[in-house]
Design an enzyme around this catalytic site. Structure first.
Site, mmCIF file in Angstrom:
data_model
loop_
_atom_site.group_PDB
_atom_site.id
_atom_site.type_symbol
_atom_site.label_atom_id
_atom_site.label_comp_id
_atom_site.label_asym_id
_atom_site.label_seq_id
_atom_site.Cartn_x
_atom_site.Cartn_y
_atom_site.Cartn_z
ATOM 1 N N GLU A 1 -2.832 8.241 -4.363
ATOM 2 C CA GLU A 1 -3.172 7.327 -5.436
ATOM 3 C C GLU A 1 -4.518 7.733 -6.004
ATOM 4 O OE1 GLU A 1 -3.859 2.643 -5.477
ATOM 5 O OE2 GLU A 1 -1.887 3.201 -4.711
ATOM 6 N N ARG B 1 0.863 -1.184 0.000
ATOM 7 C CA ARG B 1 0.000 0.000 0.000
ATOM 8 C C ARG B 1 0.904 1.240 0.000
ATOM 9 N NH1 ARG B 1 -3.589 -2.667 -1.539
ATOM 10 N NH2 ARG B 1 -5.616 -3.060 -0.586
ATOM 11 N N HIS C 1 -1.440 0.404 -9.820
ATOM 12 C CA HIS C 1 -2.081 -0.523 -8.872
ATOM 13 C C HIS C 1 -2.721 -1.708 -9.615
ATOM 14 C CE1 HIS C 1 -3.928 -0.703 -4.592
ATOM 15 N NE2 HIS C 1 -3.715 -1.919 -5.071
HETATM 16 P P1 NAP Z 1 -1.276 -11.251 4.952
HETATM 17 O O1 NAP Z 1 -1.198 -12.714 4.635
HETATM 18 O O2 NAP Z 1 -2.176 -10.787 6.023
HETATM 19 O O3 NAP Z 1 0.216 -10.753 5.197
HETATM 20 C C1 NAP Z 1 0.525 -9.513 5.771
HETATM 21 C C2 NAP Z 1 1.803 -9.675 6.541
HETATM 22 O O4 NAP Z 1 2.215 -8.393 7.021
HETATM 23 C C3 NAP Z 1 1.679 -10.579 7.765
HETATM 24 O O5 NAP Z 1 2.607 -11.628 7.659
HETATM 25 C C4 NAP Z 1 2.009 -9.665 8.954
HETATM 26 O O6 NAP Z 1 2.828 -10.276 9.896
HETATM 27 C C5 NAP Z 1 2.815 -8.586 8.277
HETATM 28 N N1 NAP Z 1 2.817 -7.351 9.066
HETATM 29 C C6 NAP Z 1 1.775 -6.667 9.565
HETATM 30 N N2 NAP Z 1 2.200 -5.595 10.261
HETATM 31 C C7 NAP Z 1 3.548 -5.633 10.208
HETATM 32 C C8 NAP Z 1 4.564 -4.810 10.739
HETATM 33 N N3 NAP Z 1 4.273 -3.743 11.481
HETATM 34 N N4 NAP Z 1 5.851 -5.133 10.497
HETATM 35 C C9 NAP Z 1 6.148 -6.222 9.757
HETATM 36 N N5 NAP Z 1 5.228 -7.045 9.234
HETATM 37 C C10 NAP Z 1 3.942 -6.751 9.451
HETATM 38 O O7 NAP Z 1 -1.715 -10.441 3.646
HETATM 39 P P2 NAP Z 1 -1.396 -10.744 2.108
HETATM 40 O O8 NAP Z 1 -2.527 -11.474 1.499
HETATM 41 O O9 NAP Z 1 -0.022 -11.296 1.985
HETATM 42 O O10 NAP Z 1 -1.441 -9.236 1.553
HETATM 43 C C11 NAP Z 1 -0.532 -8.272 2.039
HETATM 44 C C12 NAP Z 1 -0.935 -6.889 1.599
HETATM 45 O O11 NAP Z 1 -0.678 -6.738 0.220
HETATM 46 C C13 NAP Z 1 -2.436 -6.567 1.739
HETATM 47 O O12 NAP Z 1 -2.747 -6.096 3.041
HETATM 48 C C14 NAP Z 1 -2.669 -5.533 0.678
HETATM 49 O O13 NAP Z 1 -2.590 -4.249 1.244
HETATM 50 C C15 NAP Z 1 -1.535 -5.733 -0.305
HETATM 51 N N6 NAP Z 1 -1.991 -6.190 -1.621
HETATM 52 C C16 NAP Z 1 -1.809 -5.377 -2.699
HETATM 53 C C17 NAP Z 1 -2.199 -5.806 -3.947
HETATM 54 C C18 NAP Z 1 -2.011 -4.934 -5.170
HETATM 55 O O14 NAP Z 1 -2.789 -5.035 -6.102
HETATM 56 N N7 NAP Z 1 -0.977 -4.119 -5.208
HETATM 57 C C19 NAP Z 1 -2.790 -7.066 -4.130
HETATM 58 C C20 NAP Z 1 -2.950 -7.860 -3.007
HETATM 59 C C21 NAP Z 1 -2.550 -7.418 -1.758
HETATM 60 P P3 NAP Z 1 2.366 -11.430 10.922
HETATM 61 O O15 NAP Z 1 2.114 -12.644 10.084
HETATM 62 O O16 NAP Z 1 3.528 -11.605 11.788
HETATM 63 O O17 NAP Z 1 1.135 -10.941 11.599
#
Ligand code: NAP
Length: 322
Positions: free
Chosen positions: A267, A238, A286
Site C-alpha cells: 500500500e 488491513r 484506503h
Molecule cells: P475491534 O473492535 O478490535 O475488532 C477487531 C475484531 O477482530 C475483534 O472482534 C477480534 O475478535 C477479531 N479478531 C482478531 N483476531 C482474529 C482472528 N485471528 N480471527 C478472527 N477474528 C479475529 O476493531 P474495529 O474497531 O472493529 O477495527 C477493526 C480493524 O479495522 C482495525 O484493526 C483496523 O485495522 C481496520 N480499520 C480500517 C479502516 C480503514 O480505513 N480501512 C478504518 C477503521 C478500521 P475478538 O473480539 O474475539 O477478540
C-alpha cells in the site's frame, strides 16, 4: 512553565491543531507524504510525545532513540504499525481512536459490497468509454444482495456495525471471530461459524479483524479454494491479511467472483500491479474512514491521548496498560 515537546507526523484539522499547540511545543512534518523513518527517529530524540499515522513505522529502534518519550498517539483505530510490546516494556503509553470511525467504515464496507455485487465500477467505465448504445437484457449482470449470505470475519466494533447494515438488507449473516459471542448472536441476528465453514457458505465475505502475526496472510490460496465461485471478498481491514498473489490467482481463474479492496498489500498499490489488470476487482485508496466528521473526531481523540500522555496521565483511549 515549559510546555512538553511533541512531534506530529502530518498536519491535523485546525481545531485539533490549536488544542495541541495550546498544551505542547509542537514540531510538525507538514508534507503530504509521510516523513522518512530516519527523520522521525531524529525528531523524537528530545520529545515527550509522538502523534503518528498508520503510514509511520514505529519500532523498537525508534523508541530506543527517544529516551524522553512517554506517549505514542496514533490517528487510527488499527495500530499494527506500532510495536506495542516494545512500547509497553519501555513504559510508553500507546493510544488509538476507536469508535468514532466505526459507522463510517462499516458504511463504506457496505458501499464496496454493493459496488462489487452490482459491478458499479465496470458500469461507470462502460458509459465513459462510449459503449452504452442500447438497453441490454444481459448487460452487466450482477449478483443479488438481499437474501444472500454475508460472512463477517472479526465481529468487533466495525464487524457488528456491518452486521446491522446487512440485516437491514435482509441478508443472512454468519460470522467468525477469535472468540464466539453468544450475547451478540441473538441481538444482531447472526450465527457463528468456524472459519472454514464460513468460507464454504458465504456469498460475501467482509474482513473486519485487526492485522497481527496470527491474521497476516490468513486469506491465502487454501482459503480461496474453500470459497464459492460466486464469492465476493471485501477488505476494509488491513491489506496483508490477504495474500495478494493468491487473491490475484483466485480472481483470474474464477475461483471467486469479485473482490473490493480499500486496503492492499503493498500500500499504495503500484499502478502497474497485476491486480489492477483484473476486471473483477475494485481498489480504492484506503478511504473507509474518510468522512469529515470521522477524521475530525479521530484527530481530536489523538490529541487528547497525546496531551494526557505527555503529562503522565492515563490515556482516555489507551491501547496498552502502562
Ligand atoms: P475491534 O473492535 O478490535 O475488532 C477487531 C475484531 O477482530 C475483534 O472482534 C477480534 O475478535 C477479531 N479478531 C482478531 N483476531 C482474529 C482472528 N485471528 N480471527 C478472527 N477474528 C479475529 O476493531 P474495529 O474497531 O472493529 O477495527 C477493526 C480493524 O479495522 C482495525 O484493526 C483496523 O485495522 C481496520 N480499520 C480500517 C479502516 C480503514 O480505513 N480501512 C478504518 C477503521 C478500521 P475478538 O473480539 O474475539 O477478540
Amino acid at each position: 512553565m515549559m510546555k512538553p515537546k511533541v512531534f506530529v507526523t502530518r498536519h491535523l484539522p485546525e481545531a485539533a491543531m490549536q488544542k495541541l499547540q495550546s498544551a505542547c511545543e509542537v514540531e510538525i512534518w507538514d508534507e503530504e507524504f509521510p516523513p522518512p523513518y530516519d527523520l522521525i527517529v531524529e525528531k523524537v530524540a528530545d520529545k515527550a510525545g509522538l502523534l503518528c499515522l498508520l503510514t509511520d513505522q514505529i519500532d523498537v529502534n525508534l523508541m530506543a532513540a527517544a529516551p524522553n518519550l512517554k506517549v505514542i498517539s496514533q490517528v487510527a483505530v488499527g495500530f499494527d504499525n506500532i510495536d506495542v510490546v516494545a512500547a509497553t516494556k519501555r513504559g510508553i503509553a500507546v493510544g488509538n481512536t476507536p469508535g468514532v470511525l466505526t459507522d463510517a467504515t462499516a458504511d463504506f464496507a457496505f458501499t464496496l459490497l454493493m459496488a462489487a455485487a452490482r459491478r458499479v465500477g465496470e458500469a461507470i467505465d462502460y458509459v465513459r468509454d462510449g459503449k452504452w448504445e442500447t438497453w441490454g437484457l444481459t448487460l452487466l449482470l450482477g449478483q443479488e444482495i438481499h437474501a444472500a449470505t454475508l460472512g463477517i470475519v472479526g465481529l468487533g466494533r466495525i464487524g457488528r456495525a456491518m452486521a446491522k447494515r446487512a440485516r437491514g438488507f435482509n441478508m443472512k449473516v454468519i460470522y467468525h471471530s477469535r472468540s464466539r459471542k453468544p450475547e451478540l448472536e441473538e441481538m444482531l441476528g447472526v450465527e457463528y461459524r468456524e472459519l472454514d465453514d464460513l468460507l464454504r457458505e458465504a456469498d460475501y465475505i467482509s474482513l473486519h479483524l485487526n492485522l497481527s502475526d496470527e491474521t497476516r496472510g490468513l486469506f491465502d490460496a487454501r482459503a480461496f479454494s474453500l470459497m464459492k465461485p460466486n464469492a465476493i471478498l471485501i477488505n476494509t481491514a488491513r491489506g496483508p491479511i490477504v495474500d495478494s498473489e493468491a487473491l490475484y490467482l483466485a480472481l483470474k481463474t474464477g475461483q471467486i467472483a469479485y473482490a473490493a479492496l480499500d486496503v492492499t498489500d503493498p500500500e499504495p498499490l503500484p499502478v502497474n500491479d497485476k491486480l489492477l489488470t483484473l476486471p473483477n476487482l475494485i481498489v480504492v485508496p484506503h478511504i473507509a474512514s474518510a468522512t469529515v466528521a470521522s477524521r475530525t473526531q479521530m484527530s481530536q481523540m489523538a490529541v487528547r491521548n497525546l496531551i494526557a500522555g505527555v503529562h503522565g496521565e492515563k490515556l482516555p483511549f489507551p491501547v496498552n496498560a502502562v
